[in-house]
Motif scaffolding. Structure first.
Motif, PDB file in Angstrom:
ATOM      1  N   GLU A  87       8.975   5.865 -10.313  1.00  0.00           N
ATOM      2  CA  GLU A  87       9.044   4.682  -9.447  1.00  0.00           C
ATOM      3  C   GLU A  87       7.691   3.983  -9.442  1.00  0.00           C
ATOM      4  O   GLU A  87       6.644   4.639  -9.372  1.00  0.00           O
ATOM      5  N   VAL A  88       7.710   2.663  -9.485  1.00  0.00           N
ATOM      6  CA  VAL A  88       6.492   1.868  -9.323  1.00  0.00           C
ATOM      7  C   VAL A  88       6.148   1.848  -7.839  1.00  0.00           C
ATOM      8  O   VAL A  88       6.986   1.500  -7.011  1.00  0.00           O
ATOM      9  N   LEU A  89       4.921   2.237  -7.513  1.00  0.00           N
ATOM     10  CA  LEU A  89       4.462   2.179  -6.126  1.00  0.00           C
ATOM     11  C   LEU A  89       3.846   0.822  -5.827  1.00  0.00           C
ATOM     12  O   LEU A  89       4.071   0.249  -4.766  1.00  0.00           O
ATOM     13  N   ASP A  90       3.033   0.338  -6.735  1.00  0.00           N
ATOM     14  CA  ASP A  90       2.448  -0.999  -6.609  1.00  0.00           C
ATOM     15  C   ASP A  90       2.019  -1.464  -7.995  1.00  0.00           C
ATOM     16  O   ASP A  90       1.809  -0.657  -8.891  1.00  0.00           O
ATOM     17  N   MET A  91       1.940  -2.785  -8.139  1.00  0.00           N
ATOM     18  CA  MET A  91       1.557  -3.353  -9.436  1.00  0.00           C
ATOM     19  C   MET A  91       0.719  -4.604  -9.214  1.00  0.00           C
ATOM     20  O   MET A  91       1.059  -5.449  -8.392  1.00  0.00           O
ATOM     21  N   ASP A  92      -0.369  -4.675  -9.965  1.00  0.00           N
ATOM     22  CA  ASP A  92      -1.247  -5.843  -9.938  1.00  0.00           C
ATOM     23  C   ASP A  92      -1.740  -6.059 -11.365  1.00  0.00           C
ATOM     24  O   ASP A  92      -2.599  -5.316 -11.851  1.00  0.00           O
ATOM     25  N   PRO A  93      -1.189  -7.063 -12.062  1.00  0.00           N
ATOM     26  CA  PRO A  93      -1.579  -7.282 -13.465  1.00  0.00           C
ATOM     27  C   PRO A  93      -3.075  -7.492 -13.681  1.00  0.00           C
ATOM     28  O   PRO A  93      -3.571  -7.266 -14.775  1.00  0.00           O
ATOM     29  N   SER A  94      -3.815  -7.871 -12.644  1.00  0.00           N
ATOM     30  CA  SER A  94      -5.265  -8.045 -12.817  1.00  0.00           C
ATOM     31  C   SER A  94      -5.966  -6.707 -13.034  1.00  0.00           C
ATOM     32  O   SER A  94      -7.118  -6.676 -13.453  1.00  0.00           O
TER      33      SER A  94
END
Length: 144
Positions: A87-94
């Motif tokens: 599962e993705v918990l959080d995502m920030d492409p930066s």
């Protein structure tokens, strides 16, 4: 004969599957999983997976469960692909990082989200075909 291990992630984010769309100038785009090679600095397969997910899409993940292993025998190197579900918990492409971002030979890649059903997976041009077949059979029941 050398053996090279790679880790790959089939990610779930708010009920959808997350993959990478890859492309090169003049080539046809396709989808694949987030992941890459296990490096000497990685404590284990899961540590390598977490590093690759952060490098490629800037995400942190929850518990990872290996669900499929594919072996690609070669003349000099056998590649063992370890596929995990997480599962993705959080995502920030930066937060993306790593050598792939600055290497034109790796082409462009970005995260894509698709419904967790066989028809959406089948429409992706997902590589490798063995993974696509597995997901078409099982993705709808994940997280249920």
């Amino acid at each position: 004969m050398r053996v090279r291990h790679k880790v790959r992630a089939v990610l779930l984010d708010d009920g959808r599957l997350v993959f990478l769309r890859r492309g090169w100038p003049g080539g046809s785009p396709y989808c694949t999983t987030v992941g890459g090679g296990v490096e000497a600095c990685d404590a284990d397969l899961e540590a390598a997976l977490r590093r690759e997910v952060m490098e490629e899409i800037g995400a942190t993940i929850g518990a990872a469960t290996e669900f499929l292993t594919l072996t690609e025998p070669g003349e000099k190197v056998t590649v063992v692909q370890h596929y995990f579900r997480a599962e993705v918990l959080d995502m920030d492409p930066s937060r993306r990082s790593g050598p792939e971002l600055d290497d034109p030979d790796t082409g462009d890649f970005c995260a894509v989200w698709v419904a967790r059903d066989a028809s959406a997976v089948a429409a992706l041009e997902l590589h490798p075909p063995e993974l696509a077949g597995y997901l078409c059979e099982h993705a709808e029941t994940w997280g249920a």
